[in-house]
Scaffold this motif. Sequence first.
Motif, short mmCIF file in Angstrom:
data_model
loop_
_atom_site.label_atom_id
_atom_site.label_comp_id
_atom_site.label_asym_id
_atom_site.label_seq_id
_atom_site.Cartn_x
_atom_site.Cartn_y
_atom_site.Cartn_z
N GLY A 131 -6.93 -12.33 16.14
CA GLY A 131 -7.18 -12.78 17.22
C GLY A 131 -7.55 -11.70 18.32
N LEU A 132 -7.90 -10.50 17.97
CA LEU A 132 -8.44 -9.36 18.75
C LEU A 132 -9.69 -9.54 19.05
N ALA A 133 -9.93 -9.23 20.38
CA ALA A 133 -11.52 -9.06 20.68
C ALA A 133 -12.06 -7.54 20.49
N GLY A 134 -10.81 -6.88 20.33
CA GLY A 134 -11.40 -5.33 19.92
C GLY A 134 -10.12 -4.38 19.79
N VAL A 135 -10.48 -3.40 19.07
CA VAL A 135 -9.47 -2.33 18.59
C VAL A 135 -9.84 -1.09 18.92
N VAL A 136 -8.94 -0.04 19.55
CA VAL A 136 -9.21 1.23 19.72
C VAL A 136 -8.14 1.89 19.07
N ALA A 137 -8.26 2.86 18.10
CA ALA A 137 -7.48 3.47 17.48
C ALA A 137 -7.30 5.02 17.78
N GLY A 181 -12.81 -4.78 10.96
CA GLY A 181 -13.20 -5.40 12.17
C GLY A 181 -12.82 -6.96 11.80
N GLU A 182 -13.20 -7.54 10.89
CA GLU A 182 -13.01 -8.94 10.53
C GLU A 182 -11.60 -9.21 10.34
N ALA A 183 -11.00 -8.60 10.00
CA ALA A 183 -9.21 -8.69 9.89
C ALA A 183 -8.66 -8.64 11.23
N ALA A 184 -9.14 -7.74 12.22
CA ALA A 184 -8.57 -7.85 13.43
C ALA A 184 -9.07 -9.09 14.50
N SER A 185 -10.48 -9.32 14.14
CA SER A 185 -10.88 -10.68 14.67
C SER A 185 -10.02 -11.80 14.27
N ASN A 186 -9.87 -12.00 12.88
CA ASN A 186 -8.90 -12.92 12.49
C ASN A 186 -7.59 -12.85 12.97
N GLY A 241 -14.85 -6.80 17.18
CA GLY A 241 -14.40 -7.99 17.68
C GLY A 241 -15.49 -8.58 18.41
N THR A 242 -15.35 -9.63 18.92
CA THR A 242 -16.29 -10.39 19.64
C THR A 242 -16.45 -10.38 21.09
N ASP A 243 -17.49 -10.22 21.68
CA ASP A 243 -17.53 -9.79 23.21
C ASP A 243 -18.18 -11.27 23.90
N ASP A 244 -18.37 -12.24 23.14
CA ASP A 244 -18.55 -13.70 23.98
C ASP A 244 -17.41 -14.25 24.81
N SER A 245 -16.27 -13.88 24.10
CA SER A 245 -15.12 -14.41 24.54
C SER A 245 -14.78 -13.69 25.68
#
Length: 406
Positions: free
Chosen positions: A359-365, A352-357, A10-14
């Motif tokens: 709307g997720l800033a990050g994922v931990v599985a 990562g791209e699909a998770a970002s699309n 995900g993106t950290d800027d947000s």
Amino acid sequence: MLQSANSTHGTDDSITDALPEAARPVRILIAPDKFKGCLNAIGVAGAIRSGIESAANGTRLEVTVLPLADGGDGSVEAAIFAGSRPRTVEVTGADGEMTGAQIAFDGTTAVVEVAGTCGLGTLRGALRPLSASSRGLGEAILAAAQLKPQRIVVAMGGSASTDGGTGMLAALGAEFRDALGNPVEPDGGSLDRIVQVDLGGVFDFGGTAIIGASDVTNPLRGLQGAAHVFGPQKGADTAQVSLLDRGLDGLVNACRPLPGIDAEALAGTPGAGSAGGIGFGLLLLGGSLVSGADYFLDLLRFDEHAQQADLVVTGEGRLDAQTSDGKLISAVCTRAAGTPVWAAVGTSMLNGEAASNLGLAGVVALTDITAHDTSRDPGLAAEALHQAGRTILQHVKAHAPAFLTE
């Protein structure tokens, strides 16, 4: 032994942009769904919270826990957590045995569950694809109606039957007859015997709205209908699936003479096939079908909580390509209104791209935390979710140290 998660996306800027001034604590909203078959939403939220708080190390936090539901099992529990009062009722389980079930009531809205009244969890033995009935749901709806609510919300997930909602309708006073005029006690296996439906004796709900909440959009019949898509999950083999689908078709034909009801149109309504056709039964009652995720986010005032948060942490058992089709995490991302959202999930099939699309800033599985299967081990899942909470806060702190340390 647990291992550190080795992948976040995900993106950290947000996150950095949304973090608060140092003068106040960081506000974190923990709003997950259940991990089906393992932990309820309250258990998931508590484990994530403990991990986040254990990683604070001087960071001032203000944590709010909001267990969510999407119209499946756990919906009554989520409503009670949000302030509704629990009431216990005796109903007929999917196997015909009496069982205790809970309904939730907040003074205006009553919530009842398919899962808790006639769902798979009420079966004491093997699956019953032909004999399971939705009668218990009708009994719970009747009990809820005695409270005189403005609306009764039926959480549709987890059903054990494919009876087109006939069991529910019978409990509410509907009558079903065969070609000889004999009464039929309806279940999935007897649908093909029904040729006459009489709703004249159905309980009068007056001004109470009946709402079915589900993320299922399947019609009642056909290859995308209740029997073909969901019958195998309830134990139906190929021959039984065909029998059930024919029965559902026969039910629609039997309903055609009902005054003021277009049975054909109702059967084709998106969601009519939800919960083994209970969606169709609710439509026959004059009810409506809505998105379970969005409805329960409204009921639990998610938007209000998210607007006051700097970070939302959500979660459910699986993140995959179907998540974007109205699943809870997708709804959370859409309605977070710019607040960064992280997800702790059992397993993720998204890059990562699909998770970002999404709307997720990050994922931990959890599969990145432990090599062991957590899906049926509540203790191990809770331990891994604790570590996921630590990982999320540590990652956020690393990218916004000026805001998250004193």
